[in-house]
Motif scaffolding. Structure first.
Motif, PDB file in Angstrom:
ATOM      1  N   ARG A  18       0.833  -1.184   0.000  1.00 60.32           N
ATOM      2  CA  ARG A  18       0.000   0.000   0.000  1.00 60.32           C
ATOM      3  C   ARG A  18       0.877   1.246   0.000  1.00 60.32           C
ATOM      4  O   ARG A  18       1.822   1.350   0.784  1.00 60.32           O
ATOM      5  CB  ARG A  18      -0.885  -0.023   1.246  1.00 60.32           C
ATOM      6  CG  ARG A  18      -2.300   0.372   1.012  1.00 60.32           C
ATOM      7  CD  ARG A  18      -3.129   0.098   2.245  1.00 60.32           C
ATOM      8  NE  ARG A  18      -3.931  -1.125   2.099  1.00 60.32           N
ATOM      9  CZ  ARG A  18      -5.032  -1.193   1.353  1.00 60.32           C
ATOM     10  NH1 ARG A  18      -5.470  -0.156   0.694  1.00 60.32           N
ATOM     11  NH2 ARG A  18      -5.699  -2.323   1.270  1.00 60.32           N
ATOM     12  N   VAL A  19       0.575   2.200  -0.879  1.00 59.99           N
ATOM     13  CA  VAL A  19       1.318   3.461  -0.897  1.00 59.99           C
ATOM     14  C   VAL A  19       0.605   4.444   0.031  1.00 59.99           C
ATOM     15  O   VAL A  19      -0.597   4.666  -0.115  1.00 59.99           O
ATOM     16  CB  VAL A  19       1.387   4.042  -2.322  1.00 59.99           C
ATOM     17  CG1 VAL A  19       2.215   5.318  -2.324  1.00 59.99           C
ATOM     18  CG2 VAL A  19       1.965   3.022  -3.295  1.00 59.99           C
ATOM     19  N   THR A  20       1.363   4.995   0.978  1.00 59.92           N
ATOM     20  CA  THR A  20       0.753   5.928   1.925  1.00 59.92           C
ATOM     21  C   THR A  20       1.445   7.284   1.842  1.00 59.92           C
ATOM     22  O   THR A  20       2.527   7.405   1.255  1.00 59.92           O
ATOM     23  CB  THR A  20       0.900   5.420   3.366  1.00 59.92           C
ATOM     24  OG1 THR A  20       2.299   5.333   3.650  1.00 59.92           O
ATOM     25  CG2 THR A  20       0.253   4.060   3.547  1.00 59.92           C
ATOM     26  N   THR A  21       0.814   8.285   2.430  1.00 62.48           N
ATOM     27  CA  THR A  21       1.430   9.622   2.405  1.00 62.48           C
ATOM     28  C   THR A  21       2.767   9.619   3.145  1.00 62.48           C
ATOM     29  O   THR A  21       3.661  10.377   2.802  1.00 62.48           O
ATOM     30  CB  THR A  21       0.485  10.659   3.031  1.00 62.48           C
ATOM     31  OG1 THR A  21      -0.166  10.073   4.153  1.00 62.48           O
ATOM     32  CG2 THR A  21      -0.546  11.126   2.036  1.00 62.48           C
ATOM     33  N   GLN A  22       2.910   8.709   4.157  1.00 57.47           N
ATOM     34  CA  GLN A  22       4.187   8.631   4.864  1.00 57.47           C
ATOM     35  C   GLN A  22       5.295   8.144   3.923  1.00 57.47           C
ATOM     36  O   GLN A  22       6.409   8.670   3.946  1.00 57.47           O
ATOM     37  CB  GLN A  22       4.099   7.677   6.068  1.00 57.47           C
ATOM     38  CG  GLN A  22       3.283   8.190   7.236  1.00 57.47           C
ATOM     39  CD  GLN A  22       1.776   7.961   7.025  1.00 57.47           C
ATOM     40  OE1 GLN A  22       1.355   7.427   5.996  1.00 57.47           O
ATOM     41  NE2 GLN A  22       0.968   8.399   7.978  1.00 57.47           N
ATOM     42  N   ASP A  23       4.969   7.136   3.099  1.00 61.71           N
ATOM     43  CA  ASP A  23       5.971   6.640   2.135  1.00 61.71           C
ATOM     44  C   ASP A  23       6.420   7.775   1.223  1.00 61.71           C
ATOM     45  O   ASP A  23       7.608   7.926   0.936  1.00 61.71           O
ATOM     46  CB  ASP A  23       5.372   5.548   1.237  1.00 61.71           C
ATOM     47  CG  ASP A  23       4.933   4.338   2.028  1.00 61.71           C
ATOM     48  OD1 ASP A  23       5.506   4.121   3.106  1.00 61.71           O
ATOM     49  OD2 ASP A  23       4.018   3.639   1.567  1.00 61.71           O
ATOM     50  N   ILE A  24       5.450   8.544   0.759  1.00 57.68           N
ATOM     51  CA  ILE A  24       5.777   9.622  -0.183  1.00 57.68           C
ATOM     52  C   ILE A  24       6.686  10.638   0.500  1.00 57.68           C
ATOM     53  O   ILE A  24       7.693  11.071  -0.068  1.00 57.68           O
ATOM     54  CB  ILE A  24       4.486  10.314  -0.673  1.00 57.68           C
ATOM     55  CG1 ILE A  24       3.573   9.309  -1.376  1.00 57.68           C
ATOM     56  CG2 ILE A  24       4.809  11.481  -1.591  1.00 57.68           C
ATOM     57  CD1 ILE A  24       4.101   8.758  -2.654  1.00 57.68           C
ATOM     58  N   ALA A  25       6.345  10.996   1.737  1.00 56.50           N
ATOM     59  CA  ALA A  25       7.162  11.982   2.445  1.00 56.50           C
ATOM     60  C   ALA A  25       8.589  11.470   2.615  1.00 56.50           C
ATOM     61  O   ALA A  25       9.551  12.233   2.492  1.00 56.50           O
ATOM     62  CB  ALA A  25       6.534  12.294   3.795  1.00 56.50           C
ATOM     63  N   ALA A  26       8.721  10.155   2.858  1.00 59.00           N
ATOM     64  CA  ALA A  26      10.050   9.597   3.082  1.00 59.00           C
ATOM     65  C   ALA A  26      10.878   9.574   1.799  1.00 59.00           C
ATOM     66  O   ALA A  26      12.106   9.621   1.845  1.00 59.00           O
ATOM     67  CB  ALA A  26       9.928   8.191   3.656  1.00 59.00           C
ATOM     68  N   GLN A  27      10.220   9.472   0.656  1.00 55.59           N
ATOM     69  CA  GLN A  27      10.969   9.378  -0.609  1.00 55.59           C
ATOM     70  C   GLN A  27      10.630  10.536  -1.518  1.00 55.59           C
ATOM     71  O   GLN A  27      10.505  10.375  -2.728  1.00 55.59           O
ATOM     72  CB  GLN A  27      10.614   8.086  -1.342  1.00 55.59           C
ATOM     73  CG  GLN A  27      10.831   6.857  -0.542  1.00 55.59           C
ATOM     74  CD  GLN A  27      10.139   5.680  -1.199  1.00 55.59           C
ATOM     75  OE1 GLN A  27       9.936   5.659  -2.408  1.00 55.59           O
ATOM     76  NE2 GLN A  27       9.785   4.695  -0.409  1.00 55.59           N
ATOM     77  N   SER A  28      10.515  11.709  -0.932  1.00 53.12           N
ATOM     78  CA  SER A  28       9.989  12.810  -1.733  1.00 53.12           C
ATOM     79  C   SER A  28      10.900  13.178  -2.906  1.00 53.12           C
ATOM     80  O   SER A  28      10.454  13.776  -3.874  1.00 53.12           O
ATOM     81  CB  SER A  28       9.699  13.989  -0.820  1.00 53.12           C
ATOM     82  OG  SER A  28      10.560  15.036  -1.083  1.00 53.12           O
ATOM     83  N   HIS A  29      12.190  12.781  -2.847  1.00 50.06           N
ATOM     84  CA  HIS A  29      13.085  13.119  -3.961  1.00 50.06           C
ATOM     85  C   HIS A  29      13.074  12.089  -5.079  1.00 50.06           C
ATOM     86  O   HIS A  29      13.543  12.370  -6.168  1.00 50.06           O
ATOM     87  CB  HIS A  29      14.519  13.289  -3.461  1.00 50.06           C
ATOM     88  CG  HIS A  29      14.701  14.550  -2.679  1.00 50.06           C
ATOM     89  ND1 HIS A  29      14.983  15.750  -3.277  1.00 50.06           N
ATOM     90  CD2 HIS A  29      14.614  14.791  -1.357  1.00 50.06           C
ATOM     91  CE1 HIS A  29      15.079  16.685  -2.350  1.00 50.06           C
ATOM     92  NE2 HIS A  29      14.853  16.136  -1.177  1.00 50.06           N
ATOM     93  N   SER A  30      12.586  10.889  -4.813  1.00 49.97           N
ATOM     94  CA  SER A  30      12.631   9.886  -5.872  1.00 49.97           C
ATOM     95  C   SER A  30      11.237   9.495  -6.351  1.00 49.97           C
ATOM     96  O   SER A  30      11.077   9.098  -7.502  1.00 49.97           O
ATOM     97  CB  SER A  30      13.397   8.640  -5.402  1.00 49.97           C
ATOM     98  OG  SER A  30      12.798   8.122  -4.232  1.00 49.97           O
ATOM     99  N   ALA A  31      10.207   9.620  -5.491  1.00 52.12           N
ATOM    100  CA  ALA A  31       8.864   9.198  -5.916  1.00 52.12           C
ATOM    101  C   ALA A  31       8.311  10.162  -6.958  1.00 52.12           C
ATOM    102  O   ALA A  31       8.762  11.307  -7.059  1.00 52.12           O
ATOM    103  CB  ALA A  31       7.939   9.135  -4.708  1.00 52.12           C
ATOM    104  N   TYR A  32       7.317   9.687  -7.713  1.00 46.97           N
ATOM    105  CA  TYR A  32       6.641  10.566  -8.677  1.00 46.97           C
ATOM    106  C   TYR A  32       5.809  11.576  -7.922  1.00 46.97           C
ATOM    107  O   TYR A  32       5.329  11.308  -6.836  1.00 46.97           O
ATOM    108  CB  TYR A  32       5.743   9.751  -9.604  1.00 46.97           C
ATOM    109  CG  TYR A  32       6.479   9.076 -10.732  1.00 46.97           C
ATOM    110  CD1 TYR A  32       7.560   9.709 -11.367  1.00 46.97           C
ATOM    111  CD2 TYR A  32       6.108   7.819 -11.180  1.00 46.97           C
ATOM    112  CE1 TYR A  32       8.224   9.091 -12.403  1.00 46.97           C
ATOM    113  CE2 TYR A  32       6.768   7.201 -12.224  1.00 46.97           C
ATOM    114  CZ  TYR A  32       7.835   7.838 -12.833  1.00 46.97           C
ATOM    115  OH  TYR A  32       8.488   7.242 -13.868  1.00 46.97           O
TER     116      TYR A  32
END
Lengths: 383, 523
Positions: free
Chosen positions: A369-383
């Motif tokens: 599951r993709v969560t907002t926490q994951d995005i925050a942690a990888q904000s430089h590599s995620a889309y």
């Protein structure tokens, strides 16, 4: 070497399979894109939505490209007449699809709400416009396309620019377009239930639950409309199935209810539209039951049933002509030579299982599951 | 009847969309392998700087890749939309490599590229390296299949015209696959892609070194690019197109046009280094010639002549005459004539049917062409010479310039004297556009030199179009130019922004802009 008639039939099945594969994979991305601006309001949630398909949208899009290539190789006359006959519509599809690769890759590379919002709407257009036009195209195929072939098999059409585009947007075709958008959005919503965190996932659940039955209803309505008002095409006489392809060698008439001939001749064929009806309804119910995995299977079967219904109804036609019914293209006379169909069949039988194997490998490894926490942690590599 | 304006518009649209597409393809072809090299070093040594290199250059790779995909979509469908008669006429042969390209190459490249960008935390090191490798392999395989398709346009082997279906049909798939023109073009094109990517990494790294930024990162990147670039530039030049020239008349025309050789010279022919060709007078002025060179390059012998354009043209006039007979027999067969005499006549002239079709630009039935029209059609078999002559020389000139830069960079780097030789660093930076120019000129020579044919000696370009209107084409052409240009501007903006940021873009906290040297840029 398979005999020519069997090969031709095999390619009808394969082209259908590629189109269904396209709907299940890339269609899902288009459904997700169509939902993007509405299902997620802030940047974090939108990035969740985008990153559920982020690693896969490009591979999924190859189903579309390969379907185009396979059409070229196996049914060159169809590729030739359809893409130029639907010129304006094809351009709209292309221009809308241009927004997807750049939308996915460029959106999060600049931290400015206007920039990101603009690309989000780009992804929306890139999802909803092709979905609509593919449906519209099928709606027009069922009514016949205004083209004819001359003595050197050059295709000619009616109208240009808006004069060619507007007649395509007739009521029956628009209903087909809405079915197409509806089924892909349902499919995308089922995907988001599996892969997105809340609140996106729970919103997606309600969307799938509401939309699934509507898709089934519209599909049934289109079938009834076809029975009442859409004249089908019927071959009266023509060369044997294994003859050299000659689209001008047959006699074709238009007749009411002719698109139901195949169901009368072979009642088992009713299974296809029944799956098309049941699929979206089941997807809705399974969504409500919080079984998104099974809902995805039901939705995929529904896509296959709906697309398959168009194919089965028209069989053996693939591109009937309203202007000159004898110019209509069928799977028997719009196809390639025996050698090319054989070479391509071998290529597909070897390569497609490999493709499916590594595609599954990739989905499995990127699962979760993709969560907002994951995005925050990888904000430089995620889309 | 054929509308010349409409044909021109169709050609412009294909040329523009194809050349836009090829702004992005070569960098993908080469940079993907450079990423494989960098990541392999990372996996083998475990040094994080190589991971940073892979990720940073991978970011630039992604910015470029997105537009490669975007503009590539058009290419897959444009044969059907704009070259509809072409699609019918040769789809039986030409469609197969395109479909296999999708199945074998695009799926591989596109399925794994997502894991390359987003799979760093979800995959083991080896799994991620495999994803990078498959991306590179897929993109290079796509070059193989599309060049098999393109090679067949130049030299249509392994197929024959079938009167019953009114199209070219495949006779031998292996002949199409092993077409020597295709094989040579594949090697030449991918090596040009490797040169492009090397020049790109070399030039940007040189700029970091000039600005004394992130030196360990920049030096390593420079070294990788210099080595890979030197090997690739040598391959492009050595493997060049030379061996393809001898095959087929279309390639002969192209060779003679590139050289502006109007008359057949006594062998071994000399190579024209420079000159000003005049099509009207069939003469090249102000020539500087290198004796023997062309004969050696093109024929690998001292006694085979390189046929001049004049002789080719008169030969083609004969083939047009033969094509008229062939087309007449074809019409009879299609009209239902099953007599063995007609079939024999057709078989005797089948290879000149394409030449007969050239007359369809003037008359519907080639048999009704006047002697003047036949003469005009024969003249039309020779493409315009001066654009080919100059484009070829520019391509070669850029190629040798880049070879020099890679060689000097490689040498100075090996001797650890790079930073003292700032001129070379500036030169490398300034040379970044050269590979793109060379690639575009190269494609121009290849495809403009194929005219008047869409498929060499088989299908004339004007006949290959769709039955659309000029209005349709003006709308689509203007739309393509506007949309592509807007996307290109956005791409360049992002590319320059991220290239200037350098490895600081990774957000790791210890690169140039992140250590207090300057304000941290947005992201």
């Amino acid at each position: 070497m398979l005999d020519y008639a069997t090969l031709k039939l095999a390619w009808w099945v394969l082209i259908g399979a590629l189109l269904i594969g396209f709907a299940i994979t890339d269609g899902m991305d288009m459904g997700v894109g169509s939902l993007l601006p509405f299902i997620a309001r802030d940047d974090g949630d939108r990035r969740v939505v985008i990153n559920t398909v982020g690693p896969h949208w490009d591979g999924n899009q190859v189903w579309f490209i390969t379907a185009g290539g396979a059409l070229f190789a196996a049914w060159p006359m169809v590729y030739s007449a359809a893409f130029s006959g639907f010129y304006m519509a094809m351009l709209l599809v292309l221009f809308a699809m241009f927004l997807r690769p750049v939308g996915f890759d460029y959106r999060s590379k600049i931290d400015d709400p206007r920039w990101r919002n603009a690309w989000d709407w780009g992804l929306f257009v890139g999802g909803v416009v092709p979905a609509l036009i593919f449906g519209v195209a099928f709606g027009n195929l069922l009514q016949g396309v205004p083209f004819k072939l001359d003595d050197i098999l050059r295709a000619h059409y009616q109208g240009s620019l808006l004069g060619a585009l507007l007649p395509l947007l007739n009521p029956f075709a628009l209903l087909s377009g809405l079915i197409s958008v509806g089924m892909l959005v349902t499919h995308g919503a089922v995907w988001l239930q599996m892969r997105a965190g809340d609140p996106v996932a729970s919103r997606a659940r309600w969307i799938a639950a509401a939309l699934g039955p509507l898709v089934a209803l519209a599909f049934a309505g289109a079938g009834y409309w076809m029975w009442l008002h859409i004249d089908g095409f019927r071959i009266v006489s023509g060369p044997a199935h294994d003859a050299l392809p000659n689209p001008l060698g047959k006699q074709v008439v238009r007749a009411a209810h002719a698109w139901f001939d195949n169901y009368q001749a072979m009642p088992i064929a009713w299974a296809v539209p029944i799956v098309g009806l049941a699929g979206p309804v089941l997807a809705a119910l399974l969504s409500l039951a919080r079984r998104p995995g099974l809902a995805f299977v039901a939705s995929a079967l529904g896509l296959a049933g709906i697309i398959g219904s168009a194919g089965v109804s028209m069989f053996p036609f693939v591109m009937p002509s309203s202007l000159d019914p004898n110019s209509s293209l069928t799977l028997w006379d719009g196809c390639s030579s025996q050698l090319t169909l054989t070479v391509m069949l071998v290529a597909v039988l070897i390569l497609l299982p490999v493709v499916l194997a590594y595609t599954v490998w990739c989905y499995v490894h990127m699962w979760g599951r993709v969560t907002t926490q994951d995005i925050a942690a990888q904000s430089h590599s995620a889309y | 009847m054929i509308d010349p304006t409409f044909v021109e518009l169709s050609r412009w649209q294909f040329a523009i969309t194809a050349m836009y597409h090829f702004l992005f393809v070569p960098l993908t072809l080469g940079l993907s392998w450079l990423l494989v090299i960098m990541e392999t070093v990372y996996v083998m040594t475990g040094k994080p700087i190589y991971k940073d290199m892979t990720r940073f250059w991978g970011k630039l790779f992604g910015i470029n890749f997105a537009l490669g995909v975007t503009t590539g979509l058009t290419m897959e469908f444009q044969f059907g939309t704009n070259w509809s008669y072409y699609s019918h006429y040769v789809g039986d042969v030409f469609g197969a490599p395109l479909a296999i390209e999708g199945l074998m190459a695009f799926f591989l490249e596109s399925t794994f590229v997502g894991l390359f960008f987003l799979g760093w935390d979800k995959l083991t090191r080896r799994q991620h390296l495999a994803a990078t490798f498959f991306t590179a392999l897929g993109s290079n395989l796509s070059a193989l299949w599309i060049l098999i398709a393109n090679g067949w346009m130049q030299n249509p082997v392994g197929s024959v015209f079938a009167p019953e279906t009114m199209r070219m049909e495949m006779q031998s798939f292996s002949a199409v696959f092993f077409n020597p023109v295709a094989q040579v073009k594949f090697v030449h094109t991918v090596a040009a892609g490797y040169v492009t990517a090397s020049m790109f990494v070399l030039g940007i790294s040189a700029w970091y070194i000039l600005n004394k930024r992130d030196l360990p990162f920049a030096r390593r990147s420079f070294a990788v690019a210099a080595g890979f670039g030197l090997a690739s530039a040598l391959s492009v030049i050595v493997l060049g197109d030379a061996s393809g020239y001898e095959l087929g008349d279309v390639q002969k025309v192209k060779l003679a046009a590139i050289e502006a050789d109007w008359k057949t010279e006594a062998p071994p022919a000399s190579f024209t280094l420079f000159g000003i060709p005049s099509q009207a007078n069939k003469e090249t002025y102000l020539q500087i010639k290198l004796p023997w060179m062309l004969g050696l390059i093109a024929t690998r012998s001292l006694d085979t002549p390189v046929v001049g354009l004049d002789d080719l043209e008169s030969k083609f006039e004969g083939r047009i005459q033969s094509g008229i007979i062939g087309y007449g027999a074809l019409s009879k067969i299609r009209g239902g004539d099953k007599s063995p005499e007609t079939r024999a006549l057709f078989d005797a002239h089948v290879h000149d049917i394409g030449y007969g079709l050239l007359l369809k630009q003037f008359v519907d039935d080639p048999a009704k062409a006047t002697p003047d029209q036949i003469k005009q059609a024969a003249e039309g078999t020779i493409p315009e010479v001066w654009p080919l002559f100059f484009a070829f020389r520019l391509m070669v000139g850029f190629g040798f310039t880049m070879l020099f830069i890679f060689a000097a960079g490689f040498w100075l780097n090996a001797r650890k004297r790079l930073e003292q030789n700032r001129w070379l660093l500036w030169l490398a930076f300034a040379a970044i556009p050269l590979p793109w120019l060379a690639c575009e000129f190269g494609w121009f020579v290849s495809e403009f030199g194929r005219q008047p044919w869409a498929i060499g000696e088989v299908l004339p370009t004007f006949l290959a179009t769709s039955s659309l209107t000029s209005g349709d084409l003006i709308f689509s052409l203007v739309s393509f130019v506007l949309i592509y240009t807007a996307l290109l501007v956005i791409e360049l903006y992002l590319m320059i922004k991220y290239a200037r940021l350098g490895p600081s873009a990774l957000g790791l906290g210890f690169y140039h802009y992140e250590t207090g040297a300057a304000p941290v840029a947005a992201e």
